[in-house]
Design a protein around this motif. Structure first.
Motif, PDB file in Angstrom:
ATOM      1  N   LEU A 126       0.832  -1.197   0.000  1.00 45.04           N
ATOM      2  CA  LEU A 126       0.000   0.000   0.000  1.00 45.04           C
ATOM      3  C   LEU A 126       0.871   1.253   0.000  1.00 45.04           C
ATOM      4  N   GLY A 127       2.168   1.052  -0.145  1.00 46.76           N
ATOM      5  CA  GLY A 127       3.124   2.141   0.072  1.00 46.76           C
ATOM      6  C   GLY A 127       3.110   3.223  -0.971  1.00 46.76           C
ATOM      7  N   GLY A 142       0.667   9.968   2.651  1.00 48.66           N
ATOM      8  CA  GLY A 142       0.410   8.631   3.193  1.00 48.66           C
ATOM      9  C   GLY A 142      -0.903   8.042   2.741  1.00 48.66           C
ATOM     10  N   PRO A 144      -2.996   5.351   1.226  1.00 42.00           N
ATOM     11  CA  PRO A 144      -2.799   3.955   0.833  1.00 42.00           C
ATOM     12  C   PRO A 144      -3.288   3.790  -0.614  1.00 42.00           C
ATOM     13  N   PRO A 201     -11.277  -2.848   8.848  1.00 43.48           N
ATOM     14  CA  PRO A 201     -11.299  -1.520   8.208  1.00 43.48           C
ATOM     15  C   PRO A 201      -9.953  -1.257   7.524  1.00 43.48           C
ATOM     16  N   ILE A 202     -10.001  -0.763   6.291  1.00 43.45           N
ATOM     17  CA  ILE A 202      -8.767  -0.478   5.542  1.00 43.45           C
ATOM     18  C   ILE A 202      -8.605   1.026   5.374  1.00 43.45           C
ATOM     19  N   SER A 203      -9.555   1.634   4.668  1.00 41.66           N
ATOM     20  CA  SER A 203      -9.497   3.069   4.414  1.00 41.66           C
ATOM     21  C   SER A 203     -10.961   3.499   4.330  1.00 41.66           C
TER      22      SER A 203
ATOM     23  N   PRO B   9       7.767   9.503   2.726  1.00 46.30           N
ATOM     24  CA  PRO B   9       8.088   9.987   1.381  1.00 46.30           C
ATOM     25  C   PRO B   9       8.162  11.514   1.345  1.00 46.30           C
ATOM     26  N   ALA B  73      -7.348   6.554   7.079  1.00 46.28           N
ATOM     27  CA  ALA B  73      -6.487   5.395   6.854  1.00 46.28           C
ATOM     28  C   ALA B  73      -6.436   4.572   8.137  1.00 46.28           C
ATOM     29  N   ARG B  74      -6.975   3.352   8.060  1.00 46.74           N
ATOM     30  CA  ARG B  74      -6.918   2.431   9.213  1.00 46.74           C
ATOM     31  C   ARG B  74      -5.731   1.503   9.073  1.00 46.74           C
ATOM     32  N   LYS B  75      -5.304   1.313   7.801  1.00 53.26           N
ATOM     33  CA  LYS B  75      -4.066   0.583   7.502  1.00 53.26           C
ATOM     34  C   LYS B  75      -3.126   1.625   6.905  1.00 53.26           C
ATOM     35  N   ALA B  77      -0.100   3.508   4.755  1.00 55.92           N
ATOM     36  CA  ALA B  77       0.493   3.408   3.425  1.00 55.92           C
ATOM     37  C   ALA B  77       1.976   3.056   3.597  1.00 55.92           C
ATOM     38  N   GLY B  78       2.216   1.846   4.021  1.00 57.57           N
ATOM     39  CA  GLY B  78       3.587   1.403   4.276  1.00 57.57           C
ATOM     40  C   GLY B  78       3.969   1.601   5.732  1.00 57.57           C
ATOM     41  N   PHE B  81       4.193   4.974   7.916  1.00 66.97           N
ATOM     42  CA  PHE B  81       3.006   5.680   8.389  1.00 66.97           C
ATOM     43  C   PHE B  81       2.278   4.915   9.507  1.00 66.97           C
ATOM     44  N   TYR B  87      -5.231   8.064  10.509  1.00 72.81           N
ATOM     45  CA  TYR B  87      -4.976   9.443  10.094  1.00 72.81           C
ATOM     46  C   TYR B  87      -5.833   9.764   8.879  1.00 72.81           C
TER      47      TYR B  87
END
Lengths: 388, 139
Positions: A126-127, A142, A144, A201-203, B9, B73-75, B77-78, B81, B87
């Motif tokens: 997800l980076g 940030g 995802p 939950p993801i996003s 980043p 964002a619950r997961k 982005a890498g 974070f 956030y």
């Protein structure tokens, strides 16, 4: 009489738990899918003179020149090549481009191929993307990727139209029912709306079961002229109309977060070319990277009005036995999703039109619509197919 | 908070985008405006995306706008974070018209709504880079 381009072969590779059976490199799995499609068509590899490939494999590296790399690997020398990459919808665009090339006499047999071993390689994160050029205004926050962009669209759709998370969940539940009828599907156990709502939950507002799988996979399509198909005794599926469009790459540049403008554009072109309207379509195979992708696509294609997608998919209308058969192989949500899913939409539509879909076969399919979405709701490719 | 160990980043700044990041370092939000059609746009480009004129100028904007959409964002982005979860990534519609992606810095991520009024604030994450983030203003 003018040449007519038709689809005469489809193929894919078997998966087990989302991985290619027997393993293999990305070139091996592409070759297997190509071989399967050509066998299905009854046409030999040496007759292929058009090669269409897209992918992200080996970038930077061999995937940078994908048709050149694959042509060498397959031992063929195409005189028409197309490596258009507009994301997961690229293969719907390839059908359009191959049709034009065949009808103009620029090639006689076109082979469209996609393959990926991303699950075996565990390469997706997800980076996000390198923060160069347009992405310097995206991934520093940030977000995802790609789920965050789709989540922003879902949130806006809910705000404008009152769409609910439960309505999105209906899509995941119905798609899983189709997958349960497909022996090749990665996820086959039935799920409920509560299961989707309670998944990780993801996003916000998207949860794990709103998201497509991460699997390996490879698929291929063979196209030729109707006359050549007849000479080979191949069953032809007719390409009645096609369209493609794209509107943005960075999600900040999407023209309207609650409308899939690219799909509106590409489907308008395809419907006009085919001379049909949405009510003539018996079966829809549409890109389901996320549940919201499906909902926005159905609105954009004109199967319901803007904002009415939530009501349209309610009550398991798109499930087996429902009034609107959709994503009958189990889709990217439950069958497979190897990064770019669009070729599998075409493979399934052709199998349905040929009456070869086994337990999940839909009755009386005469006209099917295939719609791919690529990027972050960025691109659309629509193809209208018929067996008459 | 300036840090030499910022590991998230960072923008790879290029000649077309340098004025934006230079302004941010001075705590100004500056974006291109077209002298031909009068419209602002974001992100910065060589030609106006509305009318395709090349007669553009950089203009400081108010830094005021509203939340057009957002996601929590619950997961992460890498892994870099991970400590920030949950956030908010928000798309802000600036009062001057363009939309931009950013972080919304709020005490309670659950309290954010589309339509909330927001204002820019600047986060000096390194000596060279300042990220324009937004906060919710008023009630």
């Amino acid at each position: 009489m003018a040449r007519e381009a038709v689809i005469v072969g489809v193929g894919d590779v078997p998966l087990s738990d989302g991985k290619v059976v027997g393993g293999g490199s990305v070139l091996q799995v592409q070759a297997r899918a190509a071989n399967a499609a050509l066998k299905d068509a009854g046409i030999s590899m040496s007759d292929v003179d058009g090669l269409l490939v897209a992918g992200l494999w080996g970038v930077p590296g061999p995937g940078l020149l994908p048709s050149v790399t694959l042509g060498e690997y397959l031992g063929i020398f195409p005189r028409f090549a197309d490596t258009t990459n507009i994301g997961g919808s690229a293969f719907e665009a390839h059908v359009a481009h191959a049709a034009m090339a065949i009808e103009r006499g620029y090639c006689d047999v076109a082979l469209i191929v996609y393959g990926s071993t991303q699950r075996s390689e565990r390469s997706r994160t997800l980076g996000g993307r390198p923060s160069v050029l347009t992405m310097q205004f995206e991934n520093v926050w940030g977000i995802p990727q790609p789920v965050g962009g789709y989540a922003l669209a879902a949130k806006r759709h809910m705000y404008e139209f009152g769409t609910t998370e439960e309505q999105l969940a209906e899509i995941a539940v119905a798609t899983r029912k189709w997958a349960s009828l497909n022996p090749a599907a990665t996820k086959r156990d039935l799920i409920s709306i509560d299961d989707v709502m309670e998944s990780m939950p993801i996003s916000d507002p998207l949860k794990l079961l709103d998201c497509c799988l991460v699997t390996d996979g490879a698929g291929a399509i063979v196209m030729t002229s109707a006359d050549n198909a007849k000479a080979h005794g191949a069953k032809a599926v007719h390409v009645r109309g096609f369209g493609e469009a794209h509107t943005h790459w960075s999600i900040g540049a999407m023209p309207d977060l609650a409308r899939l403008t690219a799909a509106e554009m590409s489907s308008k072109t395809a419907f006009e070319m085919a001379g049909v309207s949405p009510d003539s379509i018996d079966l829809v195979e549409c890109y389901d990277s996320f549940t919201i992708t499906v909902l926005m696509t159905l609105e954009a294609l004109g199967f319901c009005k803007p904002g009415e997608g939530g009501a349209f998919v309610s009550g398991q209308r798109t499930a087996p036995g429902g009034a609107f058969p959709l994503n009958t192989n189990g889709g990217g949500l439950s069958y497979c999703h190897p990064g770019m899913y669009g070729i599998f939409l075409l493979v399934e539509a052709v199998r349905q039109l040929r009456g070869e879909a086994g337990e999940r076969q839909v009755d009386n399919v005469r006209t099917a619509l295939v719609h791919g979405t690529g990027g972050t709701l960025s691109s659309g490719g629509t193809v209208i197919l018929a067996n008459h | 908070m300036t840090s030499t160990t910022y590991d998230k980043p960072l923008p790879i700044i290029d000649p077309g985008t340098r004025p934006f990041w230079d302004a941010a370092r001075e705590h100004r939000l500056s974006i291109p405006q077209c002298n031909a059609c009068g419209k602002h746009h974001f992100y910065p480009r060589e030609l106006c995306p509305h009318c395709h004129s090349d007669d553009l100028q950089w203009t400081d904007v108010s830094g005021q706008g509203e939340v057009y959409s957002y996601t929590i964002a619950r997961k992460p982005a890498g892994p870099v974070f991970a400590a920030d979860v949950p956030y908010i990534i928000a798309m802000i519609q600036l009062d001057e018209g363009p939309r931009m992606l950013t972080n919304l810095v709020v005490p309670d991520v659950e309290a954010v709504r589309i339509g909330d009024r927001v204002a820019v604030s600047f986060d000096d994450v390194t000596e060279e880079v300042t990220l324009p983030k937004f906060t919710v203003v008023g009630a």
